[in-house]
Write a protein that holds these residues in place. Structure first.
Motif: not given
Length: 406
Positions: A146, A315, A104, A353, A148, A129, A127, A359, A319
């Motif tokens: 993903i 996030a 992340t 998502i 986010y 961010t 993820l 997201m 998760y």
């Protein structure tokens, strides 16, 4: 459970809390869940994510209980130095040698694209961010990637729309010369032109620029009504401060910060930043739940959270919930569960998502307060309007992601 990593990689391990015995069907690879926070710890984006992202991840683990299915949760962190090769090398070692389960932060689009692609080859969830480029969920989408917090489509929907509708029809861009800046410039330009406006010029600058004078002089002489700053972090702060020295706003042109963080506003001060409008995913005092978490973060970090630092907490928390619900850290199972979940916490309400990895959640158009309006050091923003998720993000009908069946 503490493990020493190679020099240059910071390690933070969350102590395992006493927990109920895990179910017979539950399993974690290596009997530990490892989360990697890969961020800019020393450069132009340090303040907006950086060490604060590690703190946010730690808080998420602690609030979850410190362990999962009776096994420890570890957080490892490193400085990607805004270099895609360093980021990819670190991610490769984490995944191949140390069995990190999720990555992340990734607050640089070139870094994020490199890491997301590498992680997908190894079936590891990312993820993201901090990075902004829509390529993460469009041309370079992956089954495990993903996006986010925000992207370069969601940002101009609020800011550019408001400015064009208020008469700012001619735009000139100062663009950070890498994937994020190009994506933000292109997406913002598309919004401007779709509303009947015009892009009269653009100039690129290197990442981490100290002297914006030549770029600002070209923008000033361009005839543009709006100078769009397609950059972020200290680059945005430097550009706005130097624009103030050139009295660009006093001369009748407007500045549009296309990616601005509360830490940027705090750095500039309200005398310089007042009246600046921008789009964000989060405001630290937007409601009581956000205020409570933000005050806890402030106690540990000494600054209120940016949207991406708050996003790291959300996030990581979601998760962990997904891993716990499926009883495994298997990436395919966890990604499927994340796609089923509705995300609700202090950061996001009703988030989903999408199949392309976006997201989907509401965004906010905000305006910087005047010094007279502010009631405390970090009371800096007014929320002007809410931007619904279906307006902020690329629809699944329009996405270029090959994973989406239209």
């Amino acid at each position: 459970m503490l493990k020493n990593w190679k020099t240059g990689i910071t390690t933070v391990a969350a102590a395992a809390a006493v927990s109920l015995p895990m179910a017979a069907s539950a399993e974690l690879s290596d009997d530990v869940l490892k989360i990697g926070v890969l961020s800019d710890m020393s450069g132009v984006y340090k303040t907006l994510e950086g060490p604060g992202a590690v703190i946010a991840a730690e808080m998420a683990v602690e609030d979850f209980g410190g362990s999962i299915m009776g096994k420890p949760i570890e957080i490892v962190s490193a400085d990607h130095q805004n270099k895609a090769d360093i980021a990819a090398s670190t991610a490769r070692e984490w995944i191949d040698a140390d069995n990190v389960d999720m990555l992340t932060a990734l607050d640089n689009s070139s870094v994020a694209l490199a890491v997301q692609g590498l992680a997908a080859e190894r079936k590891v969830i990312t993820l993201n961010t901090g990075a902004g480029t829509t390529a993460l969920t469009e041309e370079q989408c992956t089954p495990y990637g993903i996006h986010y917090v925000y992207d370069t489509h969601a940002l101009p929907v609020g800011t550019a729309t408001a400015m064009v509708k208020n008469g700012g029809e001619k735009w000139f861009f100062l663009t950070a010369d890498y994937a994020f800046g190009h994506s933000l410039r292109d997406n913002t330009g598309a919004v401007v032109e779709n509303l009947g406006g015009e892009v009269v010029g653009s100039i690129q600058h290197p990442l981490s620029t100290n002297d914006f004078s030549s770029y600002l002089l070209q923008a000033q002489s361009s005839g543009a009504q709006v100078i769009g700053l397609a950059n972020a972090g200290q680059d945005t702060v430097n550009a706005i401060k130097q624009a103030n020295q050139f009295q660009i706003v006093q001369g009748g042109q407007k500045l549009a910060g296309m990616l601005v963080f509360i830490t940027d506003v705090h750095s500039m001060g309200l005398d310089i930043a007042q009246g600046l409008q921008f789009t964000t995913a989060f405001v630290w005092n937007q409601d009581e739940e956000a205020l409570e978490w933000s005050n806890r973060f402030y106690e540990r970090h000494g600054a209120m959270p940016t949207m991406v630092q708050a996003g790291v907490y959300s996030a990581v928390s979601n998760y962990l919930k997904a891993v716990d619900e499926v009883g495994s850290d298997d990436s395919d199972a966890v990604r499927a569960k994340l796609g089923e979940m509705e995300l609700n916490d202090f950061f996001v309400k009703g988030g989903k998502i999408a199949p392309n990895g976006s997201m989907l959640h509401d965004m906010y158009l905000v305006e910087v307060k005047s010094p007279d309006e502010s009631e405390s050091e970090w009371d800096l923003l007014n929320v002007v309007s809410r931007i619904p998720a279906d307006q902020a993000y690329i629809s699944m009908e329009d996405t270029k992601c090959s994973l989406v069946n239209k």
